[in-house]
Design a protein around this motif. Structure first.
Motif: not given
Length: 329
Positions: A2-7, A232-234, A260-272
């Motif tokens: 998954s894109a959410a997992e770190k390669p 990304i707009v912080v 997003v406010q913080r990195a924890s809010e990033i939906d990594w599946d959108r950035f694959g």
């Protein structure tokens, strides 16, 4: 995977990161935050702050940890306190400092000077008998504060081009307009054009009300948004200028533009599958959060970072008078 997992670190895909400049804190935000910190240093905790000093949870939580207490209304502050009571950068209605004075609070006004400029403009127009049209977003603290400078009914709020087309003034030949300082340049220009076409005698601000920082950050976004896969707009969801940056990126054709406010809010599946990313920050977002976002991408991509400059900012606003070194003189 998954894109959410770190390669694995040896197979990180390349990512070109463009950092918009200017971004982040503006002079009004710096002044407001410095006002709270200076008051804490001079008088010790607690320091009461009416409304979030700026719209950023990270900043607010940091000030809470130092002894600031945030309230929405003055009645939440204990009667008889000698602690400083600070008004936020967004500005307040005229009734708020009057209420503070009646309660004998030690009030410090951290309203951004550019918002104060809009307050003064509205007041002058009203004194000259003009109906004031305020272009802005209903419910935003800055709009509430600006409308609260004048008697109820003296200011007409226009939020959209559609409303501008149907607005009916009391006297079409005796109008003036002001704007919220954190609006979209393009949206505001459209609304103003409609109003001016319908009411040619309408008086404009002597100088643009949308603040320099809002203008500069939107122009920086426009410069890069069409050439990257994602932006990304912080910033906080209740930050008007941050939302306008996201909208500006979308308007320029950026397929993925998220706030997003913080990195924890990033939906990594959108950035694959992206190969290029632009990053900016709203005027109330600290640079440490931009760095946090970039670090998060660096864990998943082999990044190269470039800064794209538009203009150099050198605006400075002094602290409120009560907090300056010469205040006791």
């Amino acid at each position: 995977m998954s894109a959410a997992e770190k390669p694995p670190s040896d197979v990180l895909p390349p990512l070109r990161v463009l950092l918009c400049a200017p971004r982040g804190f503006c002079a009004g935000v710096v002044r407001a935050i410095d006002a709270v910190e200076k008051a804490l240093a001079l008088y010790g905790p607690p320091v009461y702050v009416r409304h979030e000093i700026v719209h950023n949870k990270y900043v607010v939580e940091g000030l809470k940890a130092k002894g600031a207490i945030f309230v929405e209304e003055l009645h939440e502050i204990p009667s008889g306190t000698s602690a400083p009571v600070i008004f936020s950068a967004h500005g307040v209605a005229k009734s708020v400092p009057e209420d503070a004075a009646s309660r004998r609070f030690f009030a410090i006004d951290a309203t951004c000077p550019l918002v104060t400029k809009v307050h003064r403009e509205a007041t002058v127009h009203h004194k000259r008998g003009r109906e004031v049209v305020l272009i802005g977003h209903a419910g935003h603290p800055e709009v509430i504060g600006t409308m609260g400078q004048l008697p109820e009914g003296a200011v007409s709020l226009v939020e959209t081009a559609e409303q501008a087309r149907h607005f009916t003034p009391r006297d079409r030949d005796n109008l003036a307009y002001t704007t919220q300082t954190t609006l979209s340049l393009d949206d505001t220009a459209e609304i103003v054009a409609i109003l001016k076409e319908r009411f040619p005698a309408m008086v404009a601000p002597h100088k643009e009300d949308i603040c320099y920082a809002t203008t500069n950050r939107q122009e920086a976004v426009k410069k890069v948004a069409g050439s990257v896969d994602a932006m990304i707009v912080v910033g906080a969801p209740n930050s008007s200028n941050s939302q306008r940056l996201r909208e500006a990126a979308e308007r320029e054709g950026c397929a993925i533009a998220v706030l997003v406010q913080r990195a924890s809010e990033i939906d990594w599946d959108r950035f694959g599958n992206i190969a290029s990313l632009a990053v900016t920050a709203g005027a109330s977002a600290p640079e440490i959060l931009v760095e946090e976002i970039i670090d998060a991408f660096a864990e998943r991509y082999a990044i190269t970072v470039e800064t794209v400059h538009t203009v150099q900012e050198d605006v400075f606003f002094p602290l409120p008078r009560q907090l300056r070194p010469d205040a006791a003189e």
